[in-house]
Design a protein around this motif. Structure first.
Motif, short mmCIF file in Angstrom:
data_model
loop_
_atom_site.label_atom_id
_atom_site.label_comp_id
_atom_site.label_asym_id
_atom_site.label_seq_id
_atom_site.Cartn_x
_atom_site.Cartn_y
_atom_site.Cartn_z
N SER A 131 14.92 -8.76 -6.24
CA SER A 131 15.47 -9.31 -5.00
C SER A 131 15.01 -10.74 -4.77
O SER A 131 15.79 -11.60 -4.36
CB SER A 131 15.05 -8.44 -3.80
OG SER A 131 15.59 -7.15 -3.89
N VAL A 132 13.74 -10.97 -5.05
CA VAL A 132 13.19 -12.33 -4.91
C VAL A 132 13.91 -13.26 -5.88
O VAL A 132 14.25 -14.40 -5.53
CB VAL A 132 11.68 -12.34 -5.18
CG1 VAL A 132 11.14 -13.76 -5.22
CG2 VAL A 132 10.95 -11.53 -4.12
N SER A 133 14.13 -12.77 -7.09
CA SER A 133 14.80 -13.58 -8.10
C SER A 133 16.20 -13.96 -7.65
O SER A 133 16.64 -15.10 -7.83
CB SER A 133 14.87 -12.80 -9.42
OG SER A 133 15.55 -13.54 -10.41
N GLN A 134 16.91 -13.03 -7.01
CA GLN A 134 18.28 -13.28 -6.58
C GLN A 134 18.35 -14.11 -5.29
O GLN A 134 19.09 -15.09 -5.22
CB GLN A 134 19.01 -11.94 -6.37
CG GLN A 134 19.21 -11.16 -7.66
CD GLN A 134 19.71 -9.75 -7.42
OE1 GLN A 134 19.97 -9.35 -6.29
NE2 GLN A 134 19.81 -8.97 -8.49
N ILE A 135 17.56 -13.71 -4.29
CA ILE A 135 17.61 -14.40 -3.00
C ILE A 135 16.85 -15.72 -3.04
O ILE A 135 17.32 -16.76 -2.57
CB ILE A 135 17.03 -13.50 -1.89
CG1 ILE A 135 17.89 -12.25 -1.75
CG2 ILE A 135 16.95 -14.26 -0.57
CD1 ILE A 135 17.31 -11.21 -0.82
N GLY A 136 15.65 -15.68 -3.64
CA GLY A 136 14.81 -16.87 -3.64
C GLY A 136 15.30 -17.97 -4.55
O GLY A 136 14.92 -19.13 -4.40
N SER A 137 16.17 -17.62 -5.51
CA SER A 137 16.63 -18.63 -6.46
C SER A 137 18.01 -19.19 -6.11
O SER A 137 18.58 -19.95 -6.88
CB SER A 137 16.66 -18.04 -7.88
OG SER A 137 17.62 -17.00 -7.97
N GLU A 138 18.54 -18.81 -4.96
CA GLU A 138 19.87 -19.25 -4.57
C GLU A 138 20.00 -20.78 -4.57
O GLU A 138 21.04 -21.32 -4.92
CB GLU A 138 20.24 -18.69 -3.19
CG GLU A 138 20.58 -17.20 -3.21
CD GLU A 138 20.88 -16.66 -1.83
OE1 GLU A 138 20.73 -17.42 -0.85
OE2 GLU A 138 21.26 -15.48 -1.73
N LYS A 139 18.94 -21.44 -4.13
CA LYS A 139 18.99 -22.91 -4.02
C LYS A 139 18.24 -23.59 -5.16
O LYS A 139 17.97 -24.79 -5.09
CB LYS A 139 18.43 -23.35 -2.67
CG LYS A 139 19.24 -22.85 -1.48
CD LYS A 139 18.68 -23.35 -0.16
CE LYS A 139 19.50 -22.84 1.01
NZ LYS A 139 18.93 -23.32 2.31
N MET A 140 17.89 -22.83 -6.18
CA MET A 140 17.19 -23.42 -7.32
C MET A 140 18.15 -24.18 -8.22
O MET A 140 19.35 -23.92 -8.23
CB MET A 140 16.49 -22.33 -8.14
CG MET A 140 15.19 -21.84 -7.57
SD MET A 140 14.37 -20.70 -8.74
CE MET A 140 12.83 -20.43 -7.88
#
Length: 283
Positions: A131-140
């Motif tokens: 989840s962190v990978s998907q949500i946290g990387s949205e603006k990466m």
């Protein structure tokens, strides 16, 4: 002429760095590190608990030390901005409560029940990592997303398979031999580890090739060392531990496995540093 050269140099490196700094990328990477720390500490707690339950009394002190590491990681996760995300915050609370409850009774449980309970909680933490990978990387940046995927979808699952093997192997050493069931479990885990190790080598090498300036100078050496350590770990497991009778010291096996896992987790940390380097941008 000099100005033209500088402009060309910048354009050639735009793939390696974001044009503007990305604070969101930095915040996401901080949270990823805390999730990683929780998973590693929980894996160690499971291994030490299982070893103790199978007769290795020396593991008792490690159990409490690793539990403290778990609590520290959870506190860090809860203190970071990304924990305010409804999905991530809710899952973190659920996982934290489950680990606290399990830690309070694990040493009184049957060995296999405690092992399975920790494994289930770790699996839920790995889902949180997804989840962190998907949500946290949205603006990466594209580079940040690629490295985050390697960290969360390859490195952490690899560390989990190795952690399970560490627990079962050290318990077999503590008992003085591996049961038929132990051997089957270890063989399955070894196959999974070898496959993910190969995947890690390919994916990490690709990321390094595409953006070498974001990584530390010794990254290729560290990647090769991790592969060597995994091969040695699997060899020792097969030759010395997967036997009806073994004299291999459970503490030595636990330490060997931990050193091997650490060599893989070091690549997670290198990936984290590379994401932060990429997030600096040009301005």
């Amino acid at each position: 002429m000099k100005k033209i050269f500088l402009v060309l140099l910048m354009l050639l490196n735009l793939q390696a760095k974001s044009f503007f700094s990305n604070d969101d990328q930095k915040e996401a990477s901080k949270y990823l590190m805390a999730v990683k720390d929780l998973i590693v500490a929980a894996q160690k707690t499971r291994g030490a608990t299982y070893s103790y339950a199978n007769g290795n009394e020396n593991a008792m002190m490690l159990v409490y030390m690793f539990r403290d590491d778990m609590n520290s990681a959870i506190r860090t996760m809860e203190s970071l901005p990304l924990s305010k995300n409804p999905i991530i915050g809710a899952r973190t609370t659920t996982i934290s409560s489950a680990f606290v409850k399990l830690n309070s009774k694990a040493l009184k449980m049957k060995p296999n029940e405690a092992f399975d309970a920790y494994t289930e909680n770790i699996a839920q933490t790995l889902l949180l990592a997804q989840s962190v990978s998907q949500i946290g990387s949205e603006k990466m940046s594209p580079f940040g997303k690629k490295v985050t995927s390697i960290m969360m979808e390859t490195i952490l699952p690899l560390s989990e398979w190795m952690g399970q093997l560490r627990a079962i192997g050290s318990a077999a050493c503590a008992k003085g031999g591996a049961t038929k069931k132990d051997k089957i479990k270890m063989q399955i885990l070894m196959s999974k580890i070898a496959k993910l190790d190969q995947e890690l080598q390919i994916k990490m090498s690709s990321a390094i090739k595409d953006n070498p300036s974001n990584f530390s100078p010794d990254v290729k050496e560290r990647l090769a060392n991790a592969h060597k350590a995994i091969s040695h770990y699997l060899s020792i497991t097969k030759k010395e531990v997967m036997k009806d009778k073994t004299n291999y010291n459970p503490d030595d096996y636990f330490a060997l496995a931990t050193d091997t896992i650490d060599s893989v987790i070091a690549l997670f940390d290198i990936g984290h540093a590379a994401i932060n380097e990429d997030a600096k941008g040009w301005f």
